[in-house]
Design an enzyme around this catalytic site. Structure first.
Site, PDB file in Angstrom:
ATOM      1  CE  LYS A   1      -2.687   9.592  -2.335  1.00  0.00           C
ATOM      2  NZ  LYS A   1      -2.675   8.044  -1.636  1.00  0.00           N
TER       3      LYS A   1
ATOM      4  CG  HIS B   1       2.004   7.673   0.484  1.00  0.00           C
ATOM      5  ND1 HIS B   1       1.567   8.785   0.375  1.00  0.00           N
ATOM      6  CD2 HIS B   1       1.127   6.970   0.804  1.00  0.00           C
ATOM      7  CE1 HIS B   1       0.119   8.796   0.484  1.00  0.00           C
ATOM      8  NE2 HIS B   1      -0.300   7.659   0.719  1.00  0.00           N
TER       9      HIS B   1
ATOM     10  CG  HIS C   1      -1.619   0.883   1.462  1.00  0.00           C
ATOM     11  ND1 HIS C   1      -3.204   0.821   0.787  1.00  0.00           N
ATOM     12  CD2 HIS C   1      -1.420   2.531   1.752  1.00  0.00           C
ATOM     13  CE1 HIS C   1      -3.339   1.819   0.759  1.00  0.00           C
ATOM     14  NE2 HIS C   1      -2.776   2.870   1.703  1.00  0.00           N
TER      15      HIS C   1
END
Length: 285
Positions: free
Chosen positions: A220, A174, A158
């Site tokens: 995003k 990220h 993730h």
């Protein structure tokens, strides 16, 4: 907003200073921030593109490949099925790769500082092999993102690789190395930066950015990411915050170098659900 956590700021600055593998802006890589991102919502299929070029102008890949923690990290990025709801299959080779990566980061000063700090708090096992098992469980143990699904996710996938939900939403992603590699394959389209209140435009040497991008057909609207830091730095940072709290969501305000951040960690049972930095002076304009 939560008051500055001085104890964690001190630790994270020690880790920042000890991060000898961090790439140097302008020297090991250059970014091209271009225009300011326009308004966007999660699920939008088309958003304004205020950056015609890639975010990463160049990255010294020889340096990445020559640093063991980066090299072992990069080998993990292709191990995942990014769609949620699709069961992950972990092969024996992938387990070996996960362990090689953990061995590499555990040999660094950054992870040693994190381990020492957690030991003082009685939150980590003193023996490195046991601590490694603990890290494996937190980051690599599979779980189902949605109840009733087959195990389709893990903290590492993730946060560092990114996932998609129903082809409409981007979850996680990220990490700057994954961003750069996806951009190089034309999988990611950088749309522009999101400004900070105190600073209207990021500099080429900013090592924390808020950005907007599309990936696999979804947008995003805003994602924050460290730029140039080593995988061990992010791993250590998020692990410390995860282990310090039992709450479902932990937000700690810290100052690392010149950056005032809120570091956010969501837990999924005994595992990391997601983790990311938020630039506190980011406007949502």
């Amino acid at each position: 907003r939560k008051a500055l956590n001085r104890e964690l700021s001190k630790l994270f600055n020690e880790m920042w200073d000890a991060d000898v593998h961090r790439l140097r802006p302008g020297k090991d890589y250059t970014i091209d921030v271009q225009g300011k991102a326009g308004p966007a919502q999660q699920g939008d299929s088309a958003v304004q593109d205020n950056a015609a070029r890639h975010l990463f102008h160049n990255v010294n890949e020889e340096r990445l490949k020559s640093i063991k923690t980066f090299a072992t990290f990069i080998s993990l990025l292709d191990n995942y099925e990014t769609s949620t709801g699709v069961a992950e299959v972990v092969t024996p080779e992938e387990i070996v790769e996960n362990n090689c990566f953990l061995d590499a980061i555990l040999a660094t000063e950054v992870m040693r500082l994190a381990h020492d700090y957690l030991l003082k708090k009685n939150l980590a096992k003193p023996n490195l092999a046991d601590f490694k098992h603990q890290l494996y469980d937190i980051w690599f143990q599979l779980y189902a993102r949605k109840e009733g699904d087959r195990p389709d996710s893990c903290g590492f996938e993730h946060v560092f690789v990114g996932e998609t939900r129903r082809g409409k939403e981007i979850l996680g992603l990220h990490n700057w190395v994954q961003f750069y590699l996806q951009e190089k394959r034309n999988q990611i389209d950088y749309k522009g930066y999101v400004a900070r209140k105190t600073k209207t435009r990021p500099d080429e040497d900013d090592q924390v950015l808020s950005i907007q991008f599309t990936w696999k057909g979804s947008v995003k609207p805003i994602g924050s990411t460290f730029i140039g830091v080593s995988p061990e730095f992010e791993f250590a940072l998020y692990t410390v915050i995860f282990l310090l709290s039992e709450e479902r969501v932990t937000r700690e305000t810290v100052k690392i170098d010149e950056y005032e951040l809120q570091v956010v960690v969501w837990r999924h049972g005994h595992h990391i659900g997601t983790a990311y930095p938020v630039l506190l002076s980011t406007t949502s304009e």
